[in-house]
Design a protein around this motif. Structure first.
Motif, PDB file in Angstrom:
ATOM      1  N   TYR A  92       0.890  -1.124  -0.049  1.00 58.47           N
ATOM      2  CA  TYR A  92      -0.225   0.004   0.065  1.00 58.47           C
ATOM      3  C   TYR A  92       0.886   1.196  -0.090  1.00 58.47           C
ATOM      4  O   TYR A  92       0.617   2.236  -0.824  1.00 58.47           O
ATOM      5  CB  TYR A  92      -0.792  -0.047   1.148  1.00 58.47           C
ATOM      6  N   LEU A  93       1.908   1.188   1.037  1.00 53.12           N
ATOM      7  CA  LEU A  93       2.757   2.402   1.094  1.00 53.12           C
ATOM      8  C   LEU A  93       3.415   2.534  -0.362  1.00 53.12           C
ATOM      9  O   LEU A  93       3.714   3.765  -0.698  1.00 53.12           O
ATOM     10  CB  LEU A  93       3.483   2.229   2.307  1.00 53.12           C
ATOM     11  N   LEU A 154      -2.450   3.553   7.577  1.00 54.01           N
ATOM     12  CA  LEU A 154      -1.856   3.547   6.240  1.00 54.01           C
ATOM     13  C   LEU A 154      -2.036   4.773   5.559  1.00 54.01           C
ATOM     14  O   LEU A 154      -0.857   5.265   5.038  1.00 54.01           O
ATOM     15  CB  LEU A 154      -2.288   2.354   5.572  1.00 54.01           C
ATOM     16  N   HIS A 155      -3.158   5.207   5.353  1.00 51.43           N
ATOM     17  CA  HIS A 155      -3.257   6.543   4.368  1.00 51.43           C
ATOM     18  C   HIS A 155      -2.701   7.570   5.106  1.00 51.43           C
ATOM     19  O   HIS A 155      -2.051   8.495   4.547  1.00 51.43           O
ATOM     20  CB  HIS A 155      -4.688   6.901   4.365  1.00 51.43           C
ATOM     21  N   GLY A 156      -2.582   7.689   6.534  1.00 54.96           N
ATOM     22  CA  GLY A 156      -1.865   8.559   7.252  1.00 54.96           C
ATOM     23  C   GLY A 156      -0.337   8.634   6.896  1.00 54.96           C
ATOM     24  O   GLY A 156       0.379   9.772   6.805  1.00 54.96           O
ATOM     25  N   ASN A 161       4.170  10.473   4.794  1.00 53.30           N
ATOM     26  CA  ASN A 161       5.521  10.028   3.868  1.00 53.30           C
ATOM     27  C   ASN A 161       5.731  11.162   2.795  1.00 53.30           C
ATOM     28  O   ASN A 161       6.772  11.528   2.437  1.00 53.30           O
ATOM     29  CB  ASN A 161       5.751   8.851   3.448  1.00 53.30           C
ATOM     30  N   GLN A 162       4.512  11.201   2.000  1.00 55.72           N
ATOM     31  CA  GLN A 162       4.827  12.045   0.625  1.00 55.72           C
ATOM     32  C   GLN A 162       5.097  13.411   0.790  1.00 55.72           C
ATOM     33  O   GLN A 162       5.952  13.915   0.144  1.00 55.72           O
ATOM     34  CB  GLN A 162       3.485  11.962  -0.076  1.00 55.72           C
ATOM     35  N   ASP A 163       4.628  13.999   1.950  1.00 56.73           N
ATOM     36  CA  ASP A 163       5.060  15.354   2.207  1.00 56.73           C
ATOM     37  C   ASP A 163       6.202  15.274   3.253  1.00 56.73           C
ATOM     38  O   ASP A 163       6.396  16.606   3.875  1.00 56.73           O
ATOM     39  CB  ASP A 163       3.764  15.936   2.901  1.00 56.73           C
ATOM     40  N   LEU A 178       2.451  -0.797  13.264  1.00 56.22           N
ATOM     41  CA  LEU A 178       0.923  -0.768  13.111  1.00 56.22           C
ATOM     42  C   LEU A 178       0.502  -2.286  12.852  1.00 56.22           C
ATOM     43  O   LEU A 178      -0.408  -2.449  13.363  1.00 56.22           O
ATOM     44  CB  LEU A 178       0.712  -0.119  11.587  1.00 56.22           C
ATOM     45  N   VAL A 179       1.453  -3.218  12.416  1.00 54.41           N
ATOM     46  CA  VAL A 179       0.981  -4.684  12.314  1.00 54.41           C
ATOM     47  C   VAL A 179       0.876  -5.119  13.616  1.00 54.41           C
ATOM     48  O   VAL A 179      -0.207  -6.019  13.933  1.00 54.41           O
ATOM     49  CB  VAL A 179       1.914  -5.280  11.271  1.00 54.41           C
TER      50      VAL A 179
END
Length: 184
Positions: A92-93, A154-156, A161-163, A178-179
């Motif tokens: 996902y990431l 995950l979205h967070g 990460n992107q920013d 997280l897992v």
């Protein structure tokens, strides 16, 4: 009828070309660079032809998002089947990192998509189903809510990460943590 079939095929091909070009422009220069003028130049069709396929730019973003969701579902399925929950989280990431403009189209840009309802397109439900299939073995009751919490985390991470708001060297540790939280 063959002429009608040929016209419909040509129309579908033009639509797919427009979506592909929008995606490529967005990935190269960001969504702000995707204008009808630039898009019509990229596909070598006039702006009225674009509007004969898509009512507005939001509809084009929606089409890019739907393509991306289908890709993401396949990526998640493969990772879940091979490596379980952690593999799915990594995938996902990884998808968000490799395709930032498509990820934005799916989850942060304005689209015509309705998430989390009976009216949601089947591909949205299938993609959520991949997340749920990975989380469900660890759910103690409400698997759907636990999946939403996992997805939100995950979205967070993907967005932060992107920013460049999170420490890159800690990416793997965040996923592991997280897992552990989900698997309890």
């Amino acid at each position: 009828m063959p002429t009608q079939d040929r016209r419909e095929r040509a129309r579908a091909e033009r639509g797919a070309l427009i979506v592909r070009a929008a995606r490529e422009l967005a990935e190269a220069d960001g969504w702000d660079a995707v204008t009808t003028r630039r898009l019509s130049e990229a596909v070598e069709y006039s702006q009225p032809v674009l509007y004969s396929h898509f009512t507005n730019m939001q509809a084009i973003v929606t089409a890019v998002a739907l393509d991306g969701i289908a890709e993401l579902a396949a990526v998640l399925r493969k990772a879940r089947e091979a490596d379980g929950l952690r593999g799915l989280a990594e995938a996902y990431l990884g998808y968000a990192e490799a395709h930032p403009a498509v990820y934005a189209a799916i989850f942060t840009r304005r689209t015509d998509l309705v998430f989390g309802s009976e009216e949601s397109p089947e591909i949205l439900k299938a993609t959520f189903g991949e997340l749920r299939a990975a989380v469900e073995p660890y759910a103690d009751g409400d698997a759907e809510t636990r999946t939403e919490v996992f997805w939100s985390a995950l979205h967070g991470q993907a967005t932060l990460n992107q920013d460049r708001r999170l420490r890159p060297a800690q990416r793997s540790d965040r996923i592991a943590h997280l897992v552990r939280l989900v698997t309890g």
